[in-house]
Design an enzyme around this catalytic site. Structure first.
Site, PDB file in Angstrom:
ATOM      1  N   TRP A  25       0.738  -1.185   0.128  1.00  0.00           N
ATOM      2  CA  TRP A  25       0.036  -0.018   0.061  1.00  0.00           C
ATOM      3  C   TRP A  25       0.830   1.136   0.025  1.00  0.00           C
ATOM      4  CZ3 TRP A  25      -1.936   2.705   4.950  1.00  0.00           C
ATOM      5  CH2 TRP A  25      -2.501   3.674   4.664  1.00  0.00           C
TER       6      TRP A  25
ATOM      7  N   ASP B 178      -0.791  -5.396   9.196  1.00  0.00           N
ATOM      8  CA  ASP B 178      -1.739  -4.381   8.967  1.00  0.00           C
ATOM      9  C   ASP B 178      -3.090  -5.122   8.602  1.00  0.00           C
ATOM     10  OD1 ASP B 178      -3.056  -2.346   7.995  1.00  0.00           O
ATOM     11  OD2 ASP B 178      -1.857  -1.472   6.432  1.00  0.00           O
TER      12      ASP B 178
ATOM     13  N   LYS C 236     -13.185   0.071   5.668  1.00  0.00           N
ATOM     14  CA  LYS C 236     -13.934  -0.682   4.914  1.00  0.00           C
ATOM     15  C   LYS C 236     -15.054  -1.671   5.636  1.00  0.00           C
ATOM     16  CE  LYS C 236     -10.222  -0.029   3.831  1.00  0.00           C
ATOM     17  NZ  LYS C 236      -9.110   1.014   4.157  1.00  0.00           N
TER      18      LYS C 236
HETATM   19  N1  PLA Z   1      -3.706  -0.215   5.313  1.00  0.00           N
HETATM   20  C1  PLA Z   1      -4.013  -0.671   3.930  1.00  0.00           C
HETATM   21  C2  PLA Z   1      -3.322  -1.849   3.474  1.00  0.00           C
HETATM   22  C3  PLA Z   1      -4.794  -0.037   3.280  1.00  0.00           C
HETATM   23  O1  PLA Z   1      -5.286  -0.333   2.035  1.00  0.00           O
HETATM   24  C4  PLA Z   1      -5.704   1.063   4.034  1.00  0.00           C
HETATM   25  C5  PLA Z   1      -6.451   2.059   3.191  1.00  0.00           C
HETATM   26  C6  PLA Z   1      -4.972   1.359   5.100  1.00  0.00           C
HETATM   27  C7  PLA Z   1      -4.398   0.625   5.611  1.00  0.00           C
HETATM   28  C8  PLA Z   1      -5.410   2.767   5.723  1.00  0.00           C
HETATM   29  O2  PLA Z   1      -6.955   2.853   5.795  1.00  0.00           O
HETATM   30  P1  PLA Z   1      -7.700   3.830   6.965  1.00  0.00           P
HETATM   31  O3  PLA Z   1      -6.745   4.947   7.555  1.00  0.00           O
HETATM   32  O4  PLA Z   1      -8.810   4.590   6.351  1.00  0.00           O
HETATM   33  O5  PLA Z   1      -8.117   3.004   8.092  1.00  0.00           O
HETATM   34  N2  PLA Z   1      -6.359   1.970   1.564  1.00  0.00           N
HETATM   35  C9  PLA Z   1      -7.377   2.485   0.643  1.00  0.00           C
HETATM   36  C10 PLA Z   1      -7.370   4.168   0.942  1.00  0.00           C
HETATM   37  C11 PLA Z   1      -8.574   2.035   0.706  1.00  0.00           C
HETATM   38  C12 PLA Z   1      -6.214   4.987   1.282  1.00  0.00           C
HETATM   39  O6  PLA Z   1      -5.180   4.851   0.454  1.00  0.00           O
HETATM   40  O7  PLA Z   1      -6.077   5.860   2.045  1.00  0.00           O
HETATM   41  C13 PLA Z   1      -6.639   2.588  -0.716  1.00  0.00           C
HETATM   42  O8  PLA Z   1      -7.272   2.874  -1.717  1.00  0.00           O
HETATM   43  O9  PLA Z   1      -5.669   1.904  -0.636  1.00  0.00           O
END
Ligand code: PLA
Length: 497
Positions: free
Chosen positions: A225, A306, A342
């Site tokens: 991510w 995570d 989510k």
């Molecule tokens: N960890 C992972 C692996 C994630 O994909 C995301 C969110 C988070 C943590 C953090 O989410 P939160 O802070 O809202 O709890 N990833 C998203 C959104 C859904 C983003 O980038 O913030 C994504 O599109 O990858």
């Protein structure tokens, strides 16, 4: 120097001028202001101003105007007002922020901004991982609405929460993650802190690592991510990558992963995606998880999970917590960041937690005390609304059941579009390419294998918004749009290099 020109023609300036009709306010020659070079030393401007004002007042005095006489109170007051206004404008314009460059848009959240600006009817936002209905509308879970209604009826207050968050939330969230009967909970081995969703929980843990393990580094999957690297960079925690994705098999590079974890310096933190790996959608099998745990244990590394998609990957909360529970069962100390963005659709409530499983209750107490100490100067204490929703839903057997049903429905809708996209691609693409990797991936995303230029083509030509690493969020796709998306993917894959 546009704002200096603004200072002499602003509404405030005209109001002042109107008030002193009989005695027109002194104005600097506007033609001079635009030519002042940026970064001009303020004292130069001040000096120029005095010389110019003196000249002006002197001229008026020579014309015999009573008010213009040097020393006249009214004239000086006007002069001071204007001087103040221009100095304010200059203070803004000759900026202390000259050295601050424009930041690039965020690779994930920036996609939504670009999507909003596109006026084409065909546009599709597959960038951020946010669940949409079949009509491509945001979705508030019914069970969330129900919990909120209850909260409203009860008339709950808005007092500060303690630094560690809402006790009922912390209890519920740890039980959900580890299982209510897990001995680590019964024995008080878990330090849990409510934090600002998954991101905030990761950031707090990163600050903890930086403070108490300054020699350690974090190893993260390649790819991962996008925000993981930012989080550790900002916390000044060194990181490197371990192999994860194999483009040849479009699957897990298990040997590479094990070898890199083994090669990391003893005592490294190993960041693992609990389920539904983002962006690849490829998770280790249960047997592979066992081997990963073996290496981590042998090398005295610290597993750091995570968990952003519990229940959202398979539709089952327990199944998606398998990996975390496996490590905990082995008696290992473990970090786990959790998010309710989510699985409960609470994106904007910023609700999640950091859990640290420790070897003894006394250790958990100390760890928790230090996490609180880190949180206090960062954000003081967390927000209450999302915490109450989670605590109410998980704490009420009826609502808990309803949540699980809705989660299954959401996960089911994503599985349906995944299947439909695969069917469309297979039917339309006559090249013989095997698209079945899409069906093997799980969770919200599909990692299409499209490169940056091909992803650009998806957006520029087809108005399909996605991240430049080739990831698409299937949670933002409807069955009705699968054929269109398949056309876009086939065109980008075969006609763009
Ligand atoms: N960890 C992972 C692996 C994630 O994909 C995301 C969110 C988070 C943590 C953090 O989410 P939160 O802070 O809202 O709890 N990833 C998203 C959104 C859904 C983003 O980038 O913030 C994504 O599109 O990858």
């Amino acid at each position: 120097m546009a704002s200096a020109a603004f200072a002499v023609s602003s509404p405030a300036a005209s109001a002042v001028a109107a008030r002193s009709k009989a005695r027109p306010a002194y104005s600097p020659p506007p033609q001079l202001l635009p030519i002042l070079p940026p970064g001009l030393n303020i004292s130069c401007v001040t000096a120029w101003w005095f010389v110019d004002a003196r000249r002006c007042l002197g001229e008026e005095g020579a014309r015999g105007g009573r008010d213009a006489a040097w020393g006249s109170r009214g004239r000086l007051a006007n002069y001071a007002k204007n001087f103040g206004r221009v100095m304010m404008a200059l203070a803004v314009d000759v900026s202390r922020f000259e050295g601050v460059p424009m930041a690039p848009p965020d690779p994930i959240l920036g996609v939504s901004e670009a999507f909003k600006a596109d006026t084409n009817d065909l546009k599709l936002n597959l960038g951020v991982g946010a669940y949409r209905t079949e009509e491509l509308q945001p979705y508030v879970l019914n069970v969330v609405k129900k919990a909120e209604k209850l909260m409203l009826e009860r008339g709950e207050n808005k007092e500060y929460l303690p630094i560690e968050g809402l006790a009922a939330f912390n209890k519920a969230t740890a039980e959900l993650l580890f299982g209510a009967d897990n001995p680590v909970i019964k024995q008080g081995l878990v330090a849990t802190l409510q934090a600002l969703s998954g991101t905030g929980s990761l950031r707090l843990a990163a600050a903890f690592i930086q403070r108490y393990f300054p020699e350690a580094k974090v190893i993260i999957s390649s790819p991962t991510w996008g925000n993981h690297k930012n989080i550790f960079n900002d916390a000044r925690v060194p990181w490197s990558e371990y192999r994860y994705y194999d483009p040849k098999t479009v699957g897990l590079d298990f040997e590479g992963m094990i070898a890199d974890i083994e090669a990391a310096p003893e005592g490294s933190f190993v960041l693992l995606h609990g389920c539904a790996h983002n962006p690849t959608g490829i998770d280790p099998t249960p047997e592979q998880w066992e081997k990963i745990a073996d290496v981590i244990q042998e090398k005295k590394h610290m597993p750091f999970f995570d968990v952003a998609y519990q229940g959202f990957a398979s539709g089952s909360l327990d199944e998606d917590a398998f990996s975390v529970r496996l490590f905990v069962k082995r008696g290992m100390e473990v970090f786990v960041a959790q998010s309710y963005s989510k699985n409960l659709g609470l994106y904007a409530e910023r609700i999640g937690a950091i859990n640290v499983v420790c070897s003894a209750p006394e250790v958990a107490d100390r760890v928790k005390s230090q996490l609180k100490r880190l949180a206090r100067p960062m954000y003081s204490n967390p927000p209450i609304h999302g915490a109450k929703i989670v605590a109410n839903v998980v704490g009420d057997p009826t609502m808990f059941g309803e949540w699980k049903q809705e989660m299954e429905q959401m996960a089911g809708r994503i599985k349906n579009v995944r299947q439909k996209l695969y069917d469309s691609l297979s039917a339309k693409d006559k090249s013989g390419k095997d698209w079945s990797f899409i069906l093997r991936q799980i969770g919200m995303f599909s990692y299409t294998g499209l490169n940056k230029t091909q992803s650009d083509n998806m957006t520029d030509k087809w108005h399909v918004y996605m991240t430049k690493d080739g990831r698409i969020s299937l949670a933002g796709l409807s069955l009705a749009k699968c054929d269109y998306l398949a056309d876009a993917i086939i065109d980008s894959f075969h006609n763009v290099n």
